[in-house]
Design a protein around this motif. Structure first.
Motif, PDB file in Angstrom:
ATOM      1  N   VAL A 247       0.854  -1.185   0.000  1.00 24.37           N
ATOM      2  CA  VAL A 247       0.000   0.000   0.000  1.00 24.37           C
ATOM      3  C   VAL A 247       0.890   1.235   0.000  1.00 24.37           C
ATOM      4  N   SER A 248       0.576   2.185  -0.832  1.00 26.05           N
ATOM      5  CA  SER A 248       1.391   3.393  -0.930  1.00 26.05           C
ATOM      6  C   SER A 248       1.374   4.179   0.378  1.00 26.05           C
ATOM      7  N   GLN A 249       2.462   4.865   0.632  1.00 22.48           N
ATOM      8  CA  GLN A 249       2.583   5.630   1.877  1.00 22.48           C
ATOM      9  C   GLN A 249       1.493   6.696   1.983  1.00 22.48           C
ATOM     10  N   ASN A 250       1.162   7.328   0.872  1.00 28.37           N
ATOM     11  CA  ASN A 250       0.120   8.357   0.903  1.00 28.37           C
ATOM     12  C   ASN A 250      -1.240   7.768   1.250  1.00 28.37           C
ATOM     13  N   SER A 251      -1.527   6.568   0.723  1.00 27.23           N
ATOM     14  CA  SER A 251      -2.804   5.912   1.027  1.00 27.23           C
ATOM     15  C   SER A 251      -2.884   5.551   2.499  1.00 27.23           C
ATOM     16  N   LEU A 252      -1.776   5.033   3.047  1.00 26.34           N
ATOM     17  CA  LEU A 252      -1.761   4.680   4.463  1.00 26.34           C
ATOM     18  C   LEU A 252      -1.944   5.912   5.339  1.00 26.34           C
ATOM     19  N   ILE A 253      -1.282   7.003   4.972  1.00 21.27           N
ATOM     20  CA  ILE A 253      -1.417   8.234   5.758  1.00 21.27           C
ATOM     21  C   ILE A 253      -2.848   8.744   5.706  1.00 21.27           C
ATOM     22  N   GLU A 254      -3.476   8.630   4.537  1.00 23.24           N
ATOM     23  CA  GLU A 254      -4.870   9.064   4.400  1.00 23.24           C
ATOM     24  C   GLU A 254      -5.796   8.214   5.260  1.00 23.24           C
ATOM     25  N   LEU A 255      -5.555   6.884   5.255  1.00 26.01           N
ATOM     26  CA  LEU A 255      -6.362   5.993   6.104  1.00 26.01           C
ATOM     27  C   LEU A 255      -6.095   6.256   7.576  1.00 26.01           C
ATOM     28  N   GLY A 256      -4.837   6.476   7.909  1.00 30.20           N
ATOM     29  CA  GLY A 256      -4.471   6.657   9.304  1.00 30.20           C
ATOM     30  C   GLY A 256      -4.979   7.937   9.912  1.00 30.20           C
ATOM     31  N   ASN A 257      -5.348   8.900   9.091  1.00 33.89           N
ATOM     32  CA  ASN A 257      -5.842  10.176   9.608  1.00 33.89           C
ATOM     33  C   ASN A 257      -7.297  10.425   9.228  1.00 33.89           C
ATOM     34  N   SER A 258      -8.037   9.324   9.005  1.00 30.42           N
ATOM     35  CA  SER A 258      -9.428   9.453   8.549  1.00 30.42           C
ATOM     36  C   SER A 258     -10.435   9.362   9.686  1.00 30.42           C
ATOM     37  N   GLY A 259     -10.044   9.767  10.883  1.00 33.83           N
ATOM     38  CA  GLY A 259     -10.979   9.832  12.008  1.00 33.83           C
ATOM     39  C   GLY A 259     -11.425   8.468  12.485  1.00 33.83           C
ATOM     40  N   PRO A 260     -12.738   8.289  12.709  1.00 35.35           N
ATOM     41  CA  PRO A 260     -13.253   7.009  13.217  1.00 35.35           C
ATOM     42  C   PRO A 260     -12.906   5.822  12.331  1.00 35.35           C
ATOM     43  N   ALA A 261     -12.801   6.046  11.024  1.00 35.38           N
ATOM     44  CA  ALA A 261     -12.472   4.944  10.111  1.00 35.38           C
ATOM     45  C   ALA A 261     -11.106   4.345  10.437  1.00 35.38           C
ATOM     46  N   ALA A 262     -10.143   5.180  10.830  1.00 36.19           N
ATOM     47  CA  ALA A 262      -8.812   4.690  11.189  1.00 36.19           C
ATOM     48  C   ALA A 262      -8.882   3.823  12.442  1.00 36.19           C
ATOM     49  N   ASN A 263      -9.707   4.241  13.415  1.00 41.70           N
ATOM     50  CA  ASN A 263      -9.857   3.443  14.636  1.00 41.70           C
ATOM     51  C   ASN A 263     -10.457   2.081  14.335  1.00 41.70           C
ATOM     52  N   ILE A 264     -11.506   2.070  13.495  1.00 43.92           N
ATOM     53  CA  ILE A 264     -12.157   0.810  13.138  1.00 43.92           C
ATOM     54  C   ILE A 264     -11.208  -0.073  12.338  1.00 43.92           C
ATOM     55  N   LEU A 265     -10.439   0.546  11.435  1.00 46.72           N
ATOM     56  CA  LEU A 265      -9.486  -0.211  10.630  1.00 46.72           C
ATOM     57  C   LEU A 265      -8.444  -0.894  11.503  1.00 46.72           C
ATOM     58  N   MET A 266      -7.881  -0.168  12.466  1.00 45.87           N
ATOM     59  CA  MET A 266      -6.854  -0.754  13.329  1.00 45.87           C
ATOM     60  C   MET A 266      -7.428  -1.798  14.278  1.00 45.87           C
ATOM     61  N   MET A 267      -8.661  -1.594  14.736  1.00 38.14           N
ATOM     62  CA  MET A 267      -9.308  -2.618  15.555  1.00 38.14           C
ATOM     63  C   MET A 267      -9.529  -3.890  14.743  1.00 38.14           C
ATOM     64  N   GLY A 268      -9.932  -3.715  13.469  1.00 36.54           N
ATOM     65  CA  GLY A 268     -10.103  -4.874  12.598  1.00 36.54           C
ATOM     66  C   GLY A 268      -8.794  -5.585  12.335  1.00 36.54           C
ATOM     67  N   LEU A 269      -7.713  -4.804  12.197  1.00 39.16           N
ATOM     68  CA  LEU A 269      -6.401  -5.398  11.993  1.00 39.16           C
ATOM     69  C   LEU A 269      -5.971  -6.202  13.216  1.00 39.16           C
ATOM     70  N   GLY A 270      -6.262  -5.671  14.411  1.00 37.59           N
ATOM     71  CA  GLY A 270      -5.948  -6.404  15.628  1.00 37.59           C
ATOM     72  C   GLY A 270      -6.724  -7.701  15.724  1.00 37.59           C
ATOM     73  N   PHE A 271      -7.982  -7.676  15.279  1.00 40.49           N
ATOM     74  CA  PHE A 271      -8.817  -8.881  15.276  1.00 40.49           C
ATOM     75  C   PHE A 271      -8.258  -9.940  14.333  1.00 40.49           C
ATOM     76  N   ILE A 272      -7.829  -9.519  13.153  1.00 42.52           N
ATOM     77  CA  ILE A 272      -7.358 -10.473  12.141  1.00 42.52           C
ATOM     78  C   ILE A 272      -5.988 -11.041  12.493  1.00 42.52           C
ATOM     79  N   LEU A 273      -5.075 -10.174  12.937  1.00 43.51           N
ATOM     80  CA  LEU A 273      -3.711 -10.622  13.209  1.00 43.51           C
ATOM     81  C   LEU A 273      -3.640 -11.552  14.407  1.00 43.51           C
ATOM     82  N   SER A 274      -4.506 -11.354  15.405  1.00 42.03           N
ATOM     83  CA  SER A 274      -4.537 -12.224  16.595  1.00 42.03           C
ATOM     84  C   SER A 274      -3.159 -12.304  17.257  1.00 42.03           C
ATOM     85  N   LEU A 275      -2.494 -11.172  17.400  1.00 45.36           N
ATOM     86  CA  LEU A 275      -1.163 -11.159  17.991  1.00 45.36           C
ATOM     87  C   LEU A 275      -1.225 -11.354  19.496  1.00 45.36           C
TER      88      LEU A 275
END
Length: 346
Positions: A247-275
């Motif tokens: 994923v391009s750095q600009n796309s990640l930065i846009e996702l990472g600063n997209s408010g509630p969507a960034a929080n939901i995205l990272m929570m989903g990533l935590g669910f999938i990775l199961s670290l």
């Protein structure tokens, strides 16, 4: 029956060994990429970034994984269920507080929480206390706190907010379960596995082990849990490294600063990775230049509480509706908590 049980365990063991072999091959290839002979094959900029991110996460997280598995193994062998039950008061609020304290005293990874909790519930531990312990135990303990503090050494406030949000979410969910869930939520034992569970419990009963065998038992548990958690750490590190090169750095930065969507995205990533909670802070730290701190805290709170492997284990113990209720409550309150942290410009 015993031979049948052994045959049923073979596929799971084979899968685990397969994942371990794949992980070792990946590490070996990364090592070869640093040698003079094959360096030209792995000389592209993206592969260099992948190698750097992957190896840095593994190296930083490995000491805390080792500490966690040895502490967990010692507790498995030397601490009995009865000893844990003595800490639980009758008052529901104090019981939930005590469950949180147990997480501090007994730093067990979420992989070992659910099987232990099933036995404790059958011996009289209230459901709301057990739920609190399952949710907060993997996060609110000194090993996880130290690993988070190390990963975010320049921003220690992240570690404090992670612990605080985990405690608040577990407290609220525990009180809701106490107030509204009155019936038994344990799934009935399957007849074919009952005998195997009984044999397994007896074999690992600390009181039944001779003193001279306890050290061997600790080492056996530690090695088994290390490989069990290690494959999730390697898998998560690979995903994060791939994320940063695909994923391009600009796309990640846009996702990472997209408010509630960034929080939901990272929570989903935590669910999938199961670290494992002892190592997820280093994965989050590698993304701190892209995602907001509140979304990273959501990743480090929601992931250890609710993830794929955890849900599969809970479904083997609790009824499906109760697991769904638990997942929904945790998702709602972790999201609200991250939005509150975001509102204070964290």
């Amino acid at each position: 029956m015993r031979s049948i049980a052994i045959e049923k365990r073979k596929p799971a063991s084979s899968n685990r060994h397969f994942l371990i072999i794949i992980s070792l091959i990946i590490v070996f290839l990364l090592y070869l990429s640093s040698t003079s002979g094959l360096s030209s094959v792995f000389s592209t900029a993206k592969l260099q970034v992948f190698k750097m991110v992957f190896i840095s996460i593994i190296i930083e997280a490995l000491p805390f994984v080792l500490i966690g598995v040895f502490v967990s193994a010692i507790l498995q062998v030397f601490v009995t269920d009865q000893m844990v039950q003595r800490f639980i008061p009758k008052n529901p609020f104090l019981g939930i507080i005590a469950a949180s304290v147990l997480g501090i005293i007994f730093p067990i990874c979420e992989c070992g929480m659910v099987p232990a909790i099933r036995k404790l519930i059958k011996k009289g531990m209230p459901l709301y206390v057990a739920v609190t312990f399952i949710l907060v135990g993997p996060i609110l303990n000194p090993i996880v706190f130290l690993s988070t503090l190390t990963a975010f050494r320049n921003q220690p406030v992240v570690a404090y907010y992670r612990m605080g949000l985990a405690f608040i979410v577990a407290l609220i969910v525990g009180l809701i379960v106490f107030q509204f869930v009155k019936s038994n939520q344990l799934r009935d034992q399957v007849d074919q596995t009952k005998e195997n569970h009984h044999h397994h419990d007896h074999q690992h009963d600390p009181a039944s082990l001779p003193v001279k065998n306890k050290f061997i038992e600790v080492m056996g548990h530690a090695v088994s849990e290390f490989f069990d958690m290690g494959k999730y750490l390697v898998f998560g590190s690979i995903i994060v490294a791939l994320l940063q090169i695909i994923v391009s750095q600009n796309s990640l930065i846009e996702l990472g600063n997209s408010g509630p969507a960034a929080n939901i995205l990272m929570m989903g990533l935590g669910f999938i990775l199961s670290l494992c909670s002892t190592s997820d802070a280093f994965v989050a730290q590698s993304l701190q230049t892209i995602f907001t701190k509140s979304s990273l805290i959501g990743f480090m709170v929601f992931g250890p509480m609710i993830n794929i492997k955890g849900i599969l284990m809970m479904l083997a113990v609790f009824k499906s509706r109760f697991v769904l209720l638990l997942c929904t409550l945790v998702f709602i309150f972790v999201l609200i908590g991250t939005l509150v942290l975001q509102s204070i410009n964290l």
